[in-house]
Design a protein around this motif. Structure first.
Motif, PDB file in Angstrom:
ATOM      1  N   GLY A   4      21.635  80.807  19.405  1.00 23.23           N
ATOM      2  CA  GLY A   4      23.243  81.213  19.037  1.00 23.23           C
ATOM      3  C   GLY A   4      23.778  80.096  18.065  1.00 23.23           C
ATOM      4  N   GLY A   5      25.207  80.050  17.978  1.00 21.82           N
ATOM      5  CA  GLY A   5      25.677  79.001  17.158  1.00 21.82           C
ATOM      6  C   GLY A   5      27.081  78.664  17.924  1.00 21.82           C
ATOM      7  N   SER A   6      27.799  77.873  17.153  1.00 25.57           N
ATOM      8  CA  SER A   6      28.890  77.403  17.619  1.00 25.57           C
ATOM      9  C   SER A   6      30.073  77.063  16.262  1.00 25.57           C
ATOM     10  CB  SER A   6      28.517  76.061  18.574  1.00 25.57           C
ATOM     11  OG  SER A   6      29.921  75.451  18.916  1.00 25.57           O
ATOM     12  N   LYS A   7      31.241  76.884  16.788  1.00 19.30           N
ATOM     13  CA  LYS A   7      32.427  76.613  15.819  1.00 19.30           C
ATOM     14  C   LYS A   7      32.591  74.978  16.017  1.00 19.30           C
ATOM     15  CE  LYS A   7      34.256  80.885  15.048  1.00 19.30           C
ATOM     16  NZ  LYS A   7      35.615  81.676  15.131  1.00 19.30           N
ATOM     17  N   LEU A  29      13.078  74.102  11.756  1.00 20.90           N
ATOM     18  CA  LEU A  29      13.310  74.933  10.631  1.00 20.90           C
ATOM     19  C   LEU A  29      13.896  76.337  10.758  1.00 20.90           C
ATOM     20  CD1 LEU A  29       9.818  74.193   9.082  1.00 20.90           C
ATOM     21  CD2 LEU A  29      11.922  73.366   8.292  1.00 20.90           C
ATOM     22  N   ALA A  30      13.471  77.206  11.852  1.00 18.96           N
ATOM     23  CA  ALA A  30      14.003  78.424  12.175  1.00 18.96           C
ATOM     24  C   ALA A  30      15.524  78.477  12.535  1.00 18.96           C
ATOM     25  CB  ALA A  30      13.121  79.213  13.076  1.00 18.96           C
ATOM     26  N   TYR A  31      15.962  77.295  13.012  1.00 25.37           N
ATOM     27  CA  TYR A  31      16.955  77.220  13.659  1.00 25.37           C
ATOM     28  C   TYR A  31      18.110  76.872  12.450  1.00 25.37           C
ATOM     29  CZ  TYR A  31      21.003  76.186  16.754  1.00 25.37           C
ATOM     30  OH  TYR A  31      22.222  76.060  17.424  1.00 25.37           O
ATOM     31  N   ILE A  32      17.745  76.152  11.774  1.00 29.31           N
ATOM     32  CA  ILE A  32      18.722  75.511  10.589  1.00 29.31           C
ATOM     33  C   ILE A  32      18.848  76.812   9.723  1.00 29.31           C
ATOM     34  CG2 ILE A  32      18.805  74.300   8.426  1.00 29.31           C
ATOM     35  CD1 ILE A  32      17.311  72.001  10.082  1.00 29.31           C
ATOM     36  N   HIS A  33      17.601  77.575   9.292  1.00 32.14           N
ATOM     37  CA  HIS A  33      17.870  78.575   8.560  1.00 32.14           C
ATOM     38  C   HIS A  33      18.581  79.891   9.221  1.00 32.14           C
ATOM     39  CE1 HIS A  33      15.753  82.332   6.245  1.00 32.14           C
ATOM     40  NE2 HIS A  33      16.524  81.675   5.474  1.00 32.14           N
ATOM     41  N   GLN A  34      18.316  80.099  10.554  1.00 31.25           N
ATOM     42  CA  GLN A  34      19.302  81.107  10.950  1.00 31.25           C
ATOM     43  C   GLN A  34      20.783  80.672  11.243  1.00 31.25           C
ATOM     44  OE1 GLN A  34      17.801  84.123  12.132  1.00 31.25           O
ATOM     45  NE2 GLN A  34      20.163  84.801  12.271  1.00 31.25           N
ATOM     46  N   THR A  35      21.101  79.571  11.461  1.00 33.58           N
ATOM     47  CA  THR A  35      22.300  78.948  11.385  1.00 33.58           C
ATOM     48  C   THR A  35      22.935  79.297  10.033  1.00 33.58           C
ATOM     49  OG1 THR A  35      21.726  77.342  13.014  1.00 33.58           O
ATOM     50  CG2 THR A  35      24.066  76.895  11.800  1.00 33.58           C
ATOM     51  N   PHE A  36      22.158  79.064   8.927  1.00 29.59           N
ATOM     52  CA  PHE A  36      22.819  79.066   7.849  1.00 29.59           C
ATOM     53  C   PHE A  36      23.063  80.541   7.327  1.00 29.59           C
ATOM     54  CE2 PHE A  36      22.071  80.039   3.158  1.00 29.59           C
ATOM     55  CZ  PHE A  36      22.960  78.972   2.476  1.00 29.59           C
ATOM     56  N   ILE A  37      22.213  81.369   8.053  1.00 29.66           N
ATOM     57  CA  ILE A  37      22.245  82.835   7.724  1.00 29.66           C
ATOM     58  C   ILE A  37      23.623  83.382   8.510  1.00 29.66           C
ATOM     59  CG2 ILE A  37      21.405  85.181   8.015  1.00 29.66           C
ATOM     60  CD1 ILE A  37      18.748  84.071   7.649  1.00 29.66           C
ATOM     61  N   LYS A  91      28.960  75.340   6.403  1.00 33.01           N
ATOM     62  CA  LYS A  91      29.831  74.929   7.303  1.00 33.01           C
ATOM     63  C   LYS A  91      29.172  75.001   8.767  1.00 33.01           C
ATOM     64  CE  LYS A  91      34.241  75.927   5.109  1.00 33.01           C
ATOM     65  NZ  LYS A  91      35.450  76.680   5.115  1.00 33.01           N
ATOM     66  N   ALA A  92      28.449  76.064   9.155  1.00 35.31           N
ATOM     67  CA  ALA A  92      27.793  75.817  10.292  1.00 35.31           C
ATOM     68  C   ALA A  92      26.550  74.862  10.339  1.00 35.31           C
ATOM     69  CB  ALA A  92      27.235  77.332  10.474  1.00 35.31           C
ATOM     70  N   VAL A  93      26.105  74.828   9.270  1.00 33.08           N
ATOM     71  CA  VAL A  93      25.073  73.891   9.287  1.00 33.08           C
ATOM     72  C   VAL A  93      25.503  72.464   9.260  1.00 33.08           C
ATOM     73  CG1 VAL A  93      22.946  72.799   7.660  1.00 33.08           C
ATOM     74  CG2 VAL A  93      23.422  75.325   7.823  1.00 33.08           C
ATOM     75  N   ALA A  94      26.628  72.181   8.688  1.00 32.46           N
ATOM     76  CA  ALA A  94      27.188  71.039   8.621  1.00 32.46           C
ATOM     77  C   ALA A  94      27.687  70.383  10.044  1.00 32.46           C
ATOM     78  CB  ALA A  94      28.182  70.762   7.745  1.00 32.46           C
ATOM     79  N   ARG A  95      27.445  71.315  11.092  1.00 30.83           N
ATOM     80  CA  ARG A  95      28.034  70.996  12.414  1.00 30.83           C
ATOM     81  C   ARG A  95      26.955  70.760  13.201  1.00 30.83           C
ATOM     82  NH1 ARG A  95      31.835  75.276  11.670  1.00 30.83           N
ATOM     83  NH2 ARG A  95      30.322  76.841  12.519  1.00 30.83           N
ATOM     84  N   LEU A  96      25.672  70.570  12.654  1.00 31.37           N
ATOM     85  CA  LEU A  96      24.233  70.362  13.391  1.00 31.37           C
ATOM     86  C   LEU A  96      24.122  68.921  13.664  1.00 31.37           C
ATOM     87  CD1 LEU A  96      21.965  73.120  12.075  1.00 31.37           C
ATOM     88  CD2 LEU A  96      23.482  73.218  14.244  1.00 31.37           C
ATOM     89  N   ASN A  97      23.674  68.456  14.946  1.00 29.43           N
ATOM     90  CA  ASN A  97      23.188  67.174  15.132  1.00 29.43           C
ATOM     91  C   ASN A  97      21.599  67.498  15.672  1.00 29.43           C
ATOM     92  OD1 ASN A  97      25.448  65.477  14.673  1.00 29.43           O
ATOM     93  ND2 ASN A  97      26.365  66.473  16.614  1.00 29.43           N
ATOM     94  N   ILE A  98      21.007  67.176  14.726  1.00 30.42           N
ATOM     95  CA  ILE A  98      19.162  67.536  15.011  1.00 30.42           C
ATOM     96  C   ILE A  98      18.650  66.268  15.730  1.00 30.42           C
ATOM     97  CG2 ILE A  98      17.169  68.206  14.027  1.00 30.42           C
ATOM     98  CD1 ILE A  98      19.199  70.348  14.033  1.00 30.42           C
ATOM     99  N   HIS A  99      17.895  66.497  16.598  1.00 35.43           N
ATOM    100  CA  HIS A  99      17.177  65.380  17.184  1.00 35.43           C
ATOM    101  C   HIS A  99      15.607  66.037  17.407  1.00 35.43           C
ATOM    102  CE1 HIS A  99      15.330  62.146  19.553  1.00 35.43           C
ATOM    103  NE2 HIS A  99      14.906  62.828  20.255  1.00 35.43           N
ATOM    104  N   GLY A 100      14.727  65.333  16.811  1.00 37.94           N
ATOM    105  CA  GLY A 100      13.163  65.698  16.922  1.00 37.94           C
ATOM    106  C   GLY A 100      12.206  64.634  17.273  1.00 37.94           C
ATOM    107  N   GLU A 101      11.228  65.051  18.026  1.00 38.96           N
ATOM    108  CA  GLU A 101      10.079  64.019  18.380  1.00 38.96           C
ATOM    109  C   GLU A 101       9.020  64.646  18.249  1.00 38.96           C
ATOM    110  OE1 GLU A 101      10.983  63.136  22.904  1.00 38.96           O
ATOM    111  OE2 GLU A 101      12.567  62.696  21.856  1.00 38.96           O
ATOM    112  N   ILE A 155      16.744  73.866  -0.541  1.00 40.06           N
ATOM    113  CA  ILE A 155      16.484  75.326  -1.423  1.00 40.06           C
ATOM    114  C   ILE A 155      17.700  76.035  -0.693  1.00 40.06           C
ATOM    115  CG2 ILE A 155      15.177  77.425  -0.751  1.00 40.06           C
ATOM    116  CD1 ILE A 155      12.560  75.435  -0.490  1.00 40.06           C
ATOM    117  N   LEU A 156      18.136  76.081   0.502  1.00 35.70           N
ATOM    118  CA  LEU A 156      19.329  76.695   0.854  1.00 35.70           C
ATOM    119  C   LEU A 156      20.478  76.512   0.257  1.00 35.70           C
ATOM    120  CD1 LEU A 156      18.795  76.773   4.699  1.00 35.70           C
ATOM    121  CD2 LEU A 156      17.959  78.685   3.360  1.00 35.70           C
ATOM    122  N   GLY A 157      20.584  75.303  -0.229  1.00 35.89           N
ATOM    123  CA  GLY A 157      21.763  74.657  -1.108  1.00 35.89           C
ATOM    124  C   GLY A 157      21.833  75.364  -2.218  1.00 35.89           C
ATOM    125  N   GLY A 158      20.844  75.753  -2.929  1.00 39.18           N
ATOM    126  CA  GLY A 158      20.684  76.443  -4.273  1.00 39.18           C
ATOM    127  C   GLY A 158      21.400  75.593  -5.189  1.00 39.18           C
TER     128      GLY A 158
END
Length: 253
Positions: free
Chosen positions: A105-108, A125-133, A138-148, A168-171
């Protein structure tokens, strides 16, 4: 998509003729990641003999990303080429990645998202894409991503795929996450490796052009040199070249 996958695999096999089985793609990723960020200069620059192959491969991968945004195309390529050397590699299936992204899901508000043992970044990748959809930029701009991941090369793959997905999503418009940290890490012992990408703001590592580089970029702009060619010739991150072009253009408007 199937044709692009076959094309990518065939190009990798062509490159292996100059490196030995399984080596070309590893070196290709190291080279591309360096040109994207300016960090971690490859210990073995790509051979001149594979320049054309490398260019065709990067164009093929970009075309696949654009055709199906959010899918782990490079992970699929690695599987088709026989895995990941001494480390086992099992790409998360796109359907599973998409399902998990929807369930989370998402958050405000600012939202933390961690992808441990991320491999080539399927879930992120799937999470960022789904968040954008679901919520747009604005929703993508709230994400703090950590990957290892244990493999530094896989961290580079994930970084390349994530930054290009945002592009690509930014067009054509900047699409940012709030922050993103991708690191080479043993998830059990918590031992850190060499590769560490720390992103904030415009999704680029903290690197800047020096005065000599800025003058060379400006001169090349006046001569009409394309930005992608300029990036490759000067061994500079494409993001920084674009940034300098924008600044230079504004100053001469």
């Amino acid at each position: 998509m199937t044709n692009l996958l076959k094309q990518a695999v065939n190009l990798i096999h062509d490159g292996d003729r100059y490196y030995g089985h399984g080596r070309f793609f590893h070196e290709f990723i190291d080279d591309w990641a360096y040109h994207q960020t300016g960090l971690y200069k490859p210990s073995h620059p790509l051979k001149d003999e594979v320049t054309t192959i490398s260019d065709e491969l990067s164009n093929t991968i970009r075309e696949a990303w654009e055709a199906v945004p959010g899918e782990d195309f490079i992970g699929h390529v690695i599987e088709e080429c026989g895995g990941s050397g001494h480390l086992s590699f099992f790409r998360t299936p796109p359907s599973v990645s998409l399902l998990m992204a929807k369930v989370l899901g998402g958050s405000k508000k600012l939202e933390d998202f961690a992808d441990i043992c991320m491999g080539s970044g399927s879930l992120t990748l799937a999470y960022i894409h789904q968040t954008f959809i679901d919520g747009g930029s604005k929703a993508v701009a709230r994400l703090n991503i950590h990957g290892e991941d244990l493999s530094g090369n896989k961290v580079k793959v994930a970084m390349l795929q994530i930054l290009n997905l945002l592009d690509i999503l930014g067009g054509g418009q900047p699409l940012y996450v709030h922050s993103m940290n991708l690191c080479e890490m043993n998830s059990l012992s918590r031992e850190c490796g060499l590769v560490q990408y720390d992103f904030s703001g415009p999704n680029n590592p903290r690197c800047r052009l020096d005065e000599r580089q800025r003058k060379l970029v400006q001169h090349s702009i006046q001569q009409g040199v394309p930005e992608d060619i300029l990036s490759k010739k000067m061994k500079l991150p494409l993001s920084l070249v674009k940034q300098e072009i924008a600044v230079f253009s504004q100053g001469n408007a």
